[in-house]
Design an enzyme around this catalytic site. Structure first.
Site, short mmCIF file in Angstrom:
data_model
loop_
_atom_site.label_atom_id
_atom_site.label_comp_id
_atom_site.label_asym_id
_atom_site.label_seq_id
_atom_site.Cartn_x
_atom_site.Cartn_y
_atom_site.Cartn_z
N CYS A 1 0.84 -1.20 0.00
CA CYS A 1 0.00 0.00 0.00
C CYS A 1 0.88 1.26 0.00
CB CYS A 1 -0.98 -0.02 1.17
SG CYS A 1 -2.39 1.09 0.92
N HIS B 1 -3.56 -5.35 1.04
CA HIS B 1 -3.31 -5.78 2.41
C HIS B 1 -3.79 -7.22 2.56
CE1 HIS B 1 -2.36 -1.77 3.94
NE2 HIS B 1 -3.43 -1.30 3.33
#
Length: 538
Positions: free
Chosen positions: A349, A433
């Protein structure tokens, strides 16, 4: 709260705490698992959560990861109803407000507590009522302490929600940090008469030693307050739950408290995670720590990368700020040297965004165009709308699932595709994630890392992260079942607030009138007085 023709509401209980990190999340999850094992249809609830660890539900709503963990303990699917208000700090003074799973703006702390918070009480009580309509019991988690007298006027997560829903509260205290009797007494004595009437008892958490030595104090506490202690929970290492914030309680204690399991092969694998500012979803590396022979540590100095076989740049709520921190610390140069030597680096991310060539940010930091580390052929532009998704796919020949929470939109111009991101040499980047929780993919990835690092590390063939998580949740249920007065807890949940709870003076001081709030960090639209639950959004 029942209207004409409405189905009866299920029972409810508020788990409050004398302090932050007293153990509210653990106790809430433990009660949920204990009830689920009894066949009770139970749901967790936290009206307002402040956390950088979040999760995406199947409907695309962002909630606190602790509530997703509690939903797993309850064996139900997580939803936005379980955490209607999520605050994601972007600095010491402002947070992004996520309402019913969607971001609605940025607010200063003063602006939020001076007006916006009160407007959300109708929304959170509606969510709690809907959960109680569809479940036998709802276990609510408080935040901080209910005796924060400076915030009581606008409280919607502690006694504010207990009063609105007329549910009893138990107060959890951490005896390991000391002063638990004073904390229980002081917490009760600083509540108003109306709030005290809902506090039904106490739970001691993290006790070490012989409980018979504690019992005289518990008896005196009951004499002083008129309220029983409903359990003494022992100190337990390595519980493995997804906490709200703080590296100190991360990684299920496996990194901090437990002995690292011996490697399956001839060598260990060392993982260094850069402890960037505003780190988010650092639970991504829990699955690595679950692998026998994988040693995970958080680092903040370049020399700590020297012996690492894999460096992870994790997610962050402040990508540009974290990038500056990497440069100031000399870690950015150390990561570049690793990449030039073909030594593995993984960016997740915000970490993926930092590995790119350029970042254009007029949303999060408003820093404009900033150079990235230049290790991946990626340019990132921050969009006003947040991406919230639950993607699935394949990588390294294995199925993978994950979730996405980001404003940055990546334009990829080269490299090898990798989980909607890319790989260049030994540098990997993805917005996903949770991908490392997919067992087959995690093992395949670690084999690649070991090969690139020249380590004789072999992943264990049978590590199941989901099974390990279930074991940890069962341990939480065991704590409640074995060490709490479950009959008393069940009476509170089913029958509500007991009559005749005495008032403990002096009680709360008069609530001062609201002050004129400071200007918010950015505009945040006021929610409607009540939420439309059928559509799942306010």
């Amino acid at each position: 709260m029942n209207g004409p023709g409405q189905a009866p509401l299920g029972g409810g209980l508020l788990v409050a705490g004398t302090t932050s990190d007293a153990g509210k999340s653990v106790v809430t999850a433990g009660i949920c698992r204990w009830l689920a094992r009894k066949g009770v249809k139970v749901a967790p609830f936290k009206a307002q959560n402040m956390s950088l660890n979040s999760f995406v539900t199947r409907e695309g709503a962002e909630i606190g990861r602790a509530q997703a963990m509690q939903a797993a303990a309850a064996r139900v699917e997580p939803s936005a109803l379980m955490n209607p208000v999520l605050l994601k700090p972007g600095s010491d003074r402002s947070s992004q407000v996520v309402l019913m799973g969607k971001p609605v703006g940025e607010l200063s702390a003063r602006g939020y507590h001076a007006g916006r918070q009160e407007q959300l009480l109708g929304t959170v009580t509606d969510c709690l009522q809907e959960l109680r309509r569809t479940h036998d019991a709802v276990i609510c988690e408080g935040a901080g302490s209910p005796a924060e007298i400076n915030l009581r006027r606008t409280d919607i997560v502690n006694m504010g929600i207990a009063r609105a829903a007329r549910i009893p509260a138990v107060v959890v205290g951490d005896i390991d940090r000391g002063g638990v009797f004073a904390s229980f007494f002081g917490t009760t004595a600083l509540l108003s008469r109306e709030d005290q009437a809902l506090v039904a008892g106490y739970l001691v958490n993290k006790f070490r030693g012989d409980v018979t030595l504690l019992e005289p104090g518990l008896d005196m506490l009951k004499e002083l307050t008129g309220r029983p202690t409903l359990g003494v929970l022992p100190f337990a290492h390595g519980l493995g739950i997804d906490e709200e914030d703080g590296l100190r309680v991360s990684l299920r204690g496996a990194v901090r408290e437990s002995v690292v399991a011996p490697p399956h092969g001839a060598d260990v694998l060392r993982v260094a995670v850069a402890a960037v500012p505003l780190m988010s979803n650092f639970t991504d590396v829990d699955a690595l720590a679950a692998e026998p022979g994988v040693v995970v540590r958080f680092v903040d100095r370049p020399e700590e990368l020297a012996d690492a076989d894999l460096v992870v740049l994790p997610g962050t709520r402040g990508t540009v700020r974290a990038l500056q921190w990497l440069r100031e610390r000399g870690i950015a140069d150390a990561v570049r040297r690793r990449a030039a030597e073909g030594r593995p680096v993984l960016g997740i991310c915000g970490g993926f965004q930092m590995l790119g060539e350029r970042i254009e940010d007029e949303v999060e930091s408003k820093a404009g165009t900033v150079d990235g580390l230049g290790l991946l052929p990626v340019r990132v532009r921050f969009a006003a709308e947040k991406t919230l998704a639950r993607p699935s796919g394949e990588a390294l020949g294995e199925p993978v699932e994950g979730y996405e929470i980001h404003h940055g939109v990546a334009e990829i111009d080269g490299g090898e595709p990798f989980l909607a991101g890319c790989r260049s040499g030994a540098v990997w980047g993805t917005h996903w994630h949770g991908s490392l929780e997919s067992d087959g993919f995690r093992r395949a990835f670690l084999r690649r890392v070991a090969a690139d690092a020249g380590r004789a590390f072999v992943p264990a063939p049978d590590t199941s992260f989901a099974a390990l998580r279930e074991e940890q949740l069962d341990k939480l249920g065991d704590l409640i079942e074995e060490h709490a007065d479950t009959a008393a807890l069940l009476r509170l949940i089913e029958d509500g607030v007991p009559a005749g709870l005495p008032f403990v003076p002096p009680g709360a001081p008069p609530i001062p009138p609201p002050r004129t709030p400071a200007a918010p960090a950015a505009a945040c639209p006021a929610p409607a007085p009540r939420t439309t639950l059928e559509g799942g959004t306010p």
